[in-house]
Design an enzyme around this catalytic site. Structure first.
Site, PDB file in Angstrom:
ATOM      1  N   ILE A   1      53.960  17.129 111.083  1.00  0.00           N
ATOM      2  CA  ILE A   1      53.207  17.252 112.341  1.00  0.00           C
ATOM      3  C   ILE A   1      52.968  15.852 113.143  1.00  0.00           C
ATOM      4  CG2 ILE A   1      51.124  18.243 113.631  1.00  0.00           C
ATOM      5  CD1 ILE A   1      51.251  20.209 111.107  1.00  0.00           C
TER       6      ILE A   1
ATOM      7  N   ARG B   1      49.928   6.544 103.654  1.00  0.00           N
ATOM      8  CA  ARG B   1      49.951   5.661 102.407  1.00  0.00           C
ATOM      9  C   ARG B   1      51.221   5.066 102.278  1.00  0.00           C
ATOM     10  NH1 ARG B   1      48.508  10.871  98.390  1.00  0.00           N
ATOM     11  NH2 ARG B   1      49.894  11.446 100.208  1.00  0.00           N
TER      12      ARG B   1
ATOM     13  N   ILE C   1      43.238  17.323 114.787  1.00  0.00           N
ATOM     14  CA  ILE C   1      44.074  18.664 114.640  1.00  0.00           C
ATOM     15  C   ILE C   1      44.093  18.980 112.959  1.00  0.00           C
ATOM     16  CG2 ILE C   1      45.083  18.951 116.897  1.00  0.00           C
ATOM     17  CD1 ILE C   1      47.463  17.574 115.704  1.00  0.00           C
ATOM     18  N   ALA C   2      43.631  18.218 112.326  1.00  0.00           N
ATOM     19  CA  ALA C   2      44.084  18.272 110.802  1.00  0.00           C
ATOM     20  C   ALA C   2      43.057  19.395 110.016  1.00  0.00           C
ATOM     21  CB  ALA C   2      43.566  16.839 110.133  1.00  0.00           C
ATOM     22  N   ARG C   3      41.884  18.751 109.728  1.00  0.00           N
ATOM     23  CA  ARG C   3      40.933  19.755 108.934  1.00  0.00           C
ATOM     24  C   ARG C   3      39.577  19.268 109.222  1.00  0.00           C
ATOM     25  NH1 ARG C   3      43.934  23.407 108.559  1.00  0.00           N
ATOM     26  NH2 ARG C   3      44.466  24.339 106.626  1.00  0.00           N
TER      27      ARG C   3
ATOM     28  N   GLU D   1      33.115  25.232 109.343  1.00  0.00           N
ATOM     29  CA  GLU D   1      33.650  26.314 110.420  1.00  0.00           C
ATOM     30  C   GLU D   1      33.282  27.693 110.000  1.00  0.00           C
ATOM     31  OE1 GLU D   1      37.847  25.733 111.272  1.00  0.00           O
ATOM     32  OE2 GLU D   1      37.704  23.731 111.320  1.00  0.00           O
TER      33      GLU D   1
ATOM     34  N   HIS E   1      39.905  26.109 116.222  1.00  0.00           N
ATOM     35  CA  HIS E   1      41.024  25.792 115.181  1.00  0.00           C
ATOM     36  C   HIS E   1      42.232  26.591 115.658  1.00  0.00           C
ATOM     37  CE1 HIS E   1      41.527  25.320 110.384  1.00  0.00           C
ATOM     38  NE2 HIS E   1      42.962  25.172 111.488  1.00  0.00           N
TER      39      HIS E   1
HETATM   40  C1  GLV Z   1      46.158  25.635 109.995  1.00  0.00           C
HETATM   41  O1  GLV Z   1      45.132  25.086 110.042  1.00  0.00           O
HETATM   42  C2  GLV Z   1      47.223  25.190 109.074  1.00  0.00           C
HETATM   43  O2  GLV Z   1      47.159  24.489 107.944  1.00  0.00           O
HETATM   44  O3  GLV Z   1      48.273  25.721 109.050  1.00  0.00           O
END
Ligand code: GLV
Length: 325
Positions: free
Chosen positions: A158, A178, A237-239, A268, A286
């Site tokens: 991504i 990394r 847009i990760a977590r 969340e 999300h």
């Molecule tokens: C969504 O958050 C995913 O990890 O696909």
């Protein structure tokens, strides 16, 4: 022959249900309401497999109560909702849905960048509040994306899709990961590896695309935010948990960075209410992968994984290959 029993833990598109019903005895939780952990455990007690979303927690306690379970197929690329080691110990196959959501999620990162830097959401709210009394030369001034420096932390599929899109904006692209990308991927992305400090200091737009794990917990906290430019934007847009939300709120309140575009949050959906008072952040629930086409592809891939796992095959996206049929 009796069919394996599965649970679909959340509502899915009809095509997904139809496919799974051809192979399994399906217990369908046809709702977007989350099953409470004890309900999920009870529904899984007699199941061979489950199709989960990123919201269903699969841990050692649940596995102990569900001895028949052989496959947990997550409809998401991230799988921090699943204790992978506990599943491996219990002989449970785990799968995710990589690949099919890369472009959709990358598009969304650009939406957040544009919305934050050009103040699109705030301007829309202001206009709807009937505040517009005429065009102003200095009205709603934002910042340019074109020719700015895009930084990407976490350069997987991504992250690379985000980077490839930067060519149209003629941006300089730097990344930290990394490992360095192979030279041909760097060339496709027109991206240069830098250390994390350089990434923090030089990015005008810093996009986070790291998987969440104990190692990436609060990868962006007060110390990292302090290194960023006062004109920079942070895009997550990760977590949730990759960013220390309390530290970010302080930085946004004090305008130590220009703004943020956030699709994911700690805890969340109960995000820190101080976010709501900020005018320099764009908040979305999300939805990075939420195009109709992509959500269908994700659930169909999760279903394919479940079918392979429970019919003696090797699931295409098996995360713990030491567990075999
Ligand atoms: C969504 O958050 C995913 O990890 O696909």
């Amino acid at each position: 022959m009796t069919q394996p029993k599965i649970l679909i833990a959340r509502e899915v598109f009809p095509e997904v249900l139809a496919l799974l019903e051809r192979h399994f005895e399906v217990d369908y939780h046809a709702s977007d309401a989350l099953l409470a952990p004890e309900q999920l455990t009870a529904r899984l007690a007699d199941k061979d497999g489950v199709l989960t979303m990123p919201t269903e927690r699969i841990d050692a306690a649940l596995l102990a109560a569900c001895p028949r379970l052989r496959a947990v197929c997550n409809c998401a690329v991230g799988y921090n909702n699943i204790d992978l080691d506990a599943c491996t110990r219990a002989g449970v196959m785990v799968t995710n849905t990589p690949g099919v959501l890369d472009d959709t999620t990358a598009d969304f990162a650009w939406g957040l960048m544009l919305a934050s830097a050009r103040r699109i959401v705030a301007a829309d709210q202001w206009l709807r509040a009937r505040q517009w009394d005429g065009w102003k030369y200095q009205g709603w001034l934002g910042q340019d994306l074109h020719h700015a420096t895009l930084g990407i932390l976490g350069m997987g599929r991504i992250g690379q899709a985000v980077a490839r899109r930067a060519a149209g904006f003629e941006m300089r692209v730097i990344y930290h990961n990394r490992s360095h990308l192979p030279a041909e991927h760097e060339a496709q992305c027109r991206a240069k590896w830098v250390d994390k400090l350089t990434l923090l200091r030089e990015s005008d737009f810093l996009v986070l695309m790291l998987p969440y794990s104990p190692a990436t917990h609060h990868a962006i906290g007060a110390a990292e935010l302090a290194q960023m430019k006062p004109t920079a934007y942070l895009i997550n847009i990760a977590r949730g948990g990759v960013v220390d939300d309390a530290a970010l709120i302080e930085a946004l309140q004090q305008r130590r960075i220009a703004g943020a575009g956030l699709d994911v949050f700690e805890n969340e959906p109960a995000l820190d209410p101080r976010f709501f008072a900020l005018d320099n952040v764009v908040l979305t629930p999300h939805i990075g992968s939420a195009s109709a086409a992509t959500r269908l592809k994700m659930a169909m891939l999760a279903a394919d994984n479940l079918i392979a796992a429970l019919t003696g095959g090797t699931p295409p996206n098996l995360l713990n290959p030491t567990v075999k049929n």
